[in-house]
Design a protein around this motif. Structure first.
Motif, mmCIF file in Angstrom:
data_model
loop_
_atom_site.group_PDB
_atom_site.id
_atom_site.type_symbol
_atom_site.label_atom_id
_atom_site.label_comp_id
_atom_site.label_asym_id
_atom_site.label_seq_id
_atom_site.Cartn_x
_atom_site.Cartn_y
_atom_site.Cartn_z
ATOM 1 N N THR A 27 59.519 77.275 23.392
ATOM 2 C CA THR A 27 58.902 76.587 24.533
ATOM 3 C C THR A 27 57.984 75.477 24.066
ATOM 4 O O THR A 27 58.093 74.330 24.513
ATOM 5 C CB THR A 27 58.110 77.583 25.404
ATOM 6 O OG1 THR A 27 59.007 78.591 25.872
ATOM 7 C CG2 THR A 27 57.463 76.890 26.591
ATOM 8 N N ASP A 185 61.025 79.919 27.751
ATOM 9 C CA ASP A 185 62.434 79.584 27.549
ATOM 10 C C ASP A 185 63.365 80.774 27.684
ATOM 11 O O ASP A 185 64.583 80.626 27.523
ATOM 12 C CB ASP A 185 62.627 78.966 26.160
ATOM 13 C CG ASP A 185 62.342 79.976 25.043
ATOM 14 O OD1 ASP A 185 61.175 80.374 24.898
ATOM 15 O OD2 ASP A 185 63.280 80.373 24.335
ATOM 16 N N VAL A 204 62.288 76.590 30.667
ATOM 17 C CA VAL A 204 62.431 75.350 29.906
ATOM 18 C C VAL A 204 63.654 75.491 29.004
ATOM 19 O O VAL A 204 63.941 76.573 28.485
ATOM 20 C CB VAL A 204 61.145 75.041 29.101
ATOM 21 C CG1 VAL A 204 60.911 76.088 28.021
ATOM 22 C CG2 VAL A 204 61.183 73.651 28.506
ATOM 23 N N THR A 206 64.618 74.368 26.039
ATOM 24 C CA THR A 206 64.532 74.054 24.618
ATOM 25 C C THR A 206 64.639 75.293 23.737
ATOM 26 O O THR A 206 64.386 75.210 22.529
ATOM 27 C CB THR A 206 63.203 73.337 24.320
ATOM 28 O OG1 THR A 206 62.124 74.064 24.935
ATOM 29 C CG2 THR A 206 63.221 71.915 24.841
ATOM 30 N N GLY A 207 64.991 76.436 24.350
ATOM 31 C CA GLY A 207 65.000 77.661 23.579
ATOM 32 C C GLY A 207 66.233 78.504 23.778
ATOM 33 O O GLY A 207 67.366 78.012 23.774
ATOM 34 N N GLN A 225 62.115 70.052 29.210
ATOM 35 C CA GLN A 225 61.174 70.240 28.102
ATOM 36 C C GLN A 225 59.773 70.434 28.661
ATOM 37 O O GLN A 225 59.495 70.118 29.817
ATOM 38 C CB GLN A 225 61.207 69.029 27.167
ATOM 39 C CG GLN A 225 60.921 67.713 27.856
ATOM 40 C CD GLN A 225 61.110 66.538 26.931
ATOM 41 O OE1 GLN A 225 61.082 66.678 25.715
ATOM 42 N NE2 GLN A 225 61.309 65.354 27.498
#
Length: 246
Positions: A27, A185, A204, A206-207, A225
């Motif tokens: 995250t 995430d 989010v 990004t994970g 993000q």
């Protein structure tokens, strides 16, 4: 980019957001697969040699990303001694690779924008206190946040339980979870946030988990993000504060 459906909740709350509770790995922190590498090292330490067993256990780790690591090892091995050995090996392997971690794009700027607008920041994690401190020290984040919490500091119950978020709210948001924005995430991050009663529970991308999984878990929004968080919080504030300029 959030969809129209996800946006509809913006502005519904009359409680000002005063605290952002953010996850770490995936995250705000990029670890480029270090969690899975550390888990593989733990399986080596426990002498798990079967390829089928390792694949099954690794899939479980991916599915439960964000949860307390000791809880994951207990679920996998059903034996406290093995769980403790595996967890210790995991923490040691991850700590040895901490120099490879880095801040995700926009994370530091997000901290700065939120604090400049008067919000408090808490980071929550499934790592141990020692590993969390080592990660914060490597990134130089101790001075950028107000609090960090690991499961051991809230009685051992990590995600998907809401304990870390509620503890942060008690200390930094007048004990009112409606004044909290949660970002993570993983599905366990989202379930923890919804269980806490937080007004914003944003996923989010990004994970570990994708948009459908995060929405199914109850995310109020899904962000590309963490850098999109200040603008999202601004939508919920009345009158809105300028979190993205200056």
């Amino acid at each position: 980019m959030r969809t129209h459906t996800e946006r509809q909740r913006g502005g519904e709350s009359t409680t000002p957001i005063r605290l952002a509770c953010l996850d770490m790995a995936g995250t705000t922190v990029a670890d480029d697969g270090l969690v899975l590498a550390a888990f593989a090292a733990a399986l080596d330490a426990l002498e798990v040699e079967s390829a089928a067993d390792r694949e099954r256990m690794t899939r479980y780790v991916v599915d439960t990303m964000g949860e307390s690591k000791i809880t994951v090892f207990r679920a996998l091995f059903g034996d406290e001694a093995a769980a403790q050995e595996g967890n210790a090996a995991f923490e040691s392997a991850y700590s040895g690779r901490i120099s490879l971690t880095r801040a995700l794009p926009g994370a530091v700027e997000t901290f700065e924008q939120l604090r400049a607008a008067g919000l408090k920041i808490a980071l929550t994690t499934g790592f141990s206190r020692a590993t969390a401190d080592a990660l914060l020290g490597h990134l130089g984040w101790h001075g950028l946040i107000d609090l960090s919490l690991s499961p051991g500091e809230v009685g051992g119950r990590g995600r998907p339980h809401p304990d870390m978020i509620l503890a942060a709210a008690a200390r930094l948001a007048g004990d009112d979870p409606r004044a909290v924005a949660v970002v993570g995430d993983t599905v366990s991050d989202i379930r923890s946030g919804t269980a806490s009663g937080a007004t914003i529970v944003a996923g989010v991308l990004t994970g570990a988990h994708d948009r459908p999984a995060l929405l199914e878990a109850g995310a109020t929004q899904v962000l590309d993000q963490v850098a999109e968080l200040p603008a999202l919080i601004e939508e919920y504030r009345s009158p809105p504060l300028n979190l993205t300029e200056g």
